[in-house]
Design a protein around this motif. Structure first.
Motif, PDB file in Angstrom:
ATOM      1  N   VAL A  89      -4.645   1.583 -17.321  1.00 27.20           N
ATOM      2  CA  VAL A  89      -3.962   1.955 -16.085  1.00 27.20           C
ATOM      3  C   VAL A  89      -2.514   2.329 -16.403  1.00 27.20           C
ATOM      4  CG1 VAL A  89      -3.253   1.173 -13.800  1.00 27.20           C
ATOM      5  CG2 VAL A  89      -5.435   0.404 -14.762  1.00 27.20           C
ATOM      6  N   THR A 114       1.464   2.748 -16.435  1.00 32.62           N
ATOM      7  CA  THR A 114       2.545   1.850 -16.029  1.00 32.62           C
ATOM      8  C   THR A 114       3.053   2.194 -14.642  1.00 32.62           C
ATOM      9  OG1 THR A 114       3.207   1.545 -18.334  1.00 32.62           O
ATOM     10  CG2 THR A 114       4.839   1.012 -16.654  1.00 32.62           C
ATOM     11  N   HIS A 149       1.206   0.295 -11.979  1.00 31.60           N
ATOM     12  CA  HIS A 149       1.568  -1.114 -11.855  1.00 31.60           C
ATOM     13  C   HIS A 149       2.875  -1.281 -11.094  1.00 31.60           C
ATOM     14  CE1 HIS A 149      -1.696  -2.729 -14.223  1.00 31.60           C
ATOM     15  NE2 HIS A 149      -1.435  -1.890 -15.217  1.00 31.60           N
ATOM     16  N   LYS A 196       2.099  -0.679  -7.439  1.00 31.55           N
ATOM     17  CA  LYS A 196       1.357  -1.803  -6.865  1.00 31.55           C
ATOM     18  C   LYS A 196       2.294  -2.961  -6.531  1.00 31.55           C
ATOM     19  CE  LYS A 196      -2.409  -5.013  -7.973  1.00 31.55           C
ATOM     20  NZ  LYS A 196      -3.433  -5.361  -8.997  1.00 31.55           N
ATOM     21  N   ASN A 197       3.177  -3.299  -7.447  1.00 33.14           N
ATOM     22  CA  ASN A 197       4.110  -4.395  -7.201  1.00 33.14           C
ATOM     23  C   ASN A 197       5.054  -4.079  -6.044  1.00 33.14           C
ATOM     24  OD1 ASN A 197       3.110  -6.070  -9.222  1.00 33.14           O
ATOM     25  ND2 ASN A 197       4.430  -5.162 -10.794  1.00 33.14           N
ATOM     26  N   ARG A 213      -3.703  -2.883  -4.238  1.00 33.11           N
ATOM     27  CA  ARG A 213      -4.344  -4.068  -4.798  1.00 33.11           C
ATOM     28  C   ARG A 213      -5.863  -3.942  -4.852  1.00 33.11           C
ATOM     29  NH1 ARG A 213      -6.054  -7.641  -0.437  1.00 33.11           N
ATOM     30  NH2 ARG A 213      -5.897  -9.525  -1.722  1.00 33.11           N
ATOM     31  N   VAL A 248      -8.788  -2.429 -11.575  1.00 35.00           N
ATOM     32  CA  VAL A 248      -7.994  -2.333 -12.800  1.00 35.00           C
ATOM     33  C   VAL A 248      -8.552  -3.228 -13.900  1.00 35.00           C
ATOM     34  CG1 VAL A 248      -5.886  -1.647 -11.598  1.00 35.00           C
ATOM     35  CG2 VAL A 248      -6.358  -4.081 -11.967  1.00 35.00           C
TER      36      VAL A 248
END
Length: 298
Positions: A152, A154, A157, A160-161, A209, A213
């Protein structure tokens, strides 16, 4: 389940969005969809992603409808004019699949051309695989069907955060950041319209979410089964990725190599960011019409 419904006044006088509303009941929730063009024509199903809604396709819908096609552009549950469950836990990959399945069943859609981007691809590609006899062609721009078996990026990520933890989640500005061109104030207002306050944004925050992943994600097995169908898919499969999307870059080549229906088609790289419908809507629509012509004559 707490269900929110955006007040109608939020959608008044939206720029370039003159379409009459249509609604379907999907498991007790109201799903909105645009339905333009001849009702007896083969449908083009345009699926938006995160955190947009059918407004994303406003420039493409009239082009395809004027060419004689029926164009259906739903707002996913949690987005646009559709109902919005108020808690992130109310959303799952499978629930979104079930809601879309109910929509195409109620509208009795067959001979469908799928047009999809972002989460529209995660849902649409599985929908096509699970109803392959009802689909005639697929056009994918900046989208993929992940199984959790691939690395996945970067950038995902980070996104997502941000979606899960940032106290500030400005929908219009997020979409603007994923475009090459700068959206105007009326366009930003339109993207913000479905979400009067943070309570309405649970669906937009939930999507990142839900992306598989890891190989043991709840959606991974179903997506692997869908890939087995796609690896035998010989109907037209066109990729129309953009040149400026760090999240889906390279996905077009991956699908071209794995899906037989992609062979020999005029795949195109469009100018734009993640939301290529904003940056290259005419070219995107022309690519759809082109593959439909090929599907008719092949």
């Amino acid at each position: 389940m707490e269900v929110l419904r955006t007040p109608e006044h939020r959608f008044k006088r939206l720029l370039d969005y003159p379409f009459a509303p249509n609604y379907a009941d999907v498991g007790g929730l109201r799903m909105h969809y645009v339905d333009e063009g001849p009702r007896n024509a083969a449908p083009i199903l345009m699926l938006h992603g995160e955190p947009s809604w059918s407004y994303l396709y406003r420039h493409m819908i009239p082009i395809c409808a004027a060419a004689g096609h029926r164009v259906i552009a739903p707002d996913l549950i949690g987005f646009g004019k559709s109902d919005k469950p108020g808690n992130i836990g109310d959303y799952s990959y499978q629930r979104h699949m079930d809601w879309l399945q109910l929509l195409i069943d109620q509208l009795e859609l067959t001979n469908i051309t799928l047009v999809c981007q972002d989460w529209g691809s995660l849902l649409g590609l599985r929908l096509a695989a699970e109803n392959d006899a009802r689909f005639r062609a697929i056009v994918v721009g900046n989208g993929m069907l992940p199984t959790g078996d691939q690395k996945v990026p970067t950038a995902f990520h980070l996104w997502k955060n941000f979606a899960l933890h940032s106290p500030w989640f400005p929908i219009g500005r997020i979409i603007n950041s994923g475009c090459f061109r700068k959206l105007g104030p009326d366009e930003l207002r339109a993207y913000d319209a479905p979400f009067p306050n943070r309570k309405y944004k649970a669906g937009t925050r939930a999507f990142p979410r839900l992306v598989p992943v890891t190989p043991d994600d709840p959606a991974s097995d179903a997506n692997r089964r869908a890939w087995k169908v796609m690896e035998r898919w010989e109907k037209p499969f066109l990729t129309t990725f953009s040149n400026g999307d760090p999240i889906t870059r390279g996905g077009d080549r991956y699908m071209q190599e794995r899906i037989p229906g992609a062979e020999g088609l005029p795949h195109i790289t469009l100018t734009g960011g993640h939301f290529l419908q904003e940056d290259s809507p005419v070219q995107f629509a022309q690519a759809i019409l082109g593959v439909l012509g090929q599907a008719v004559t092949s």
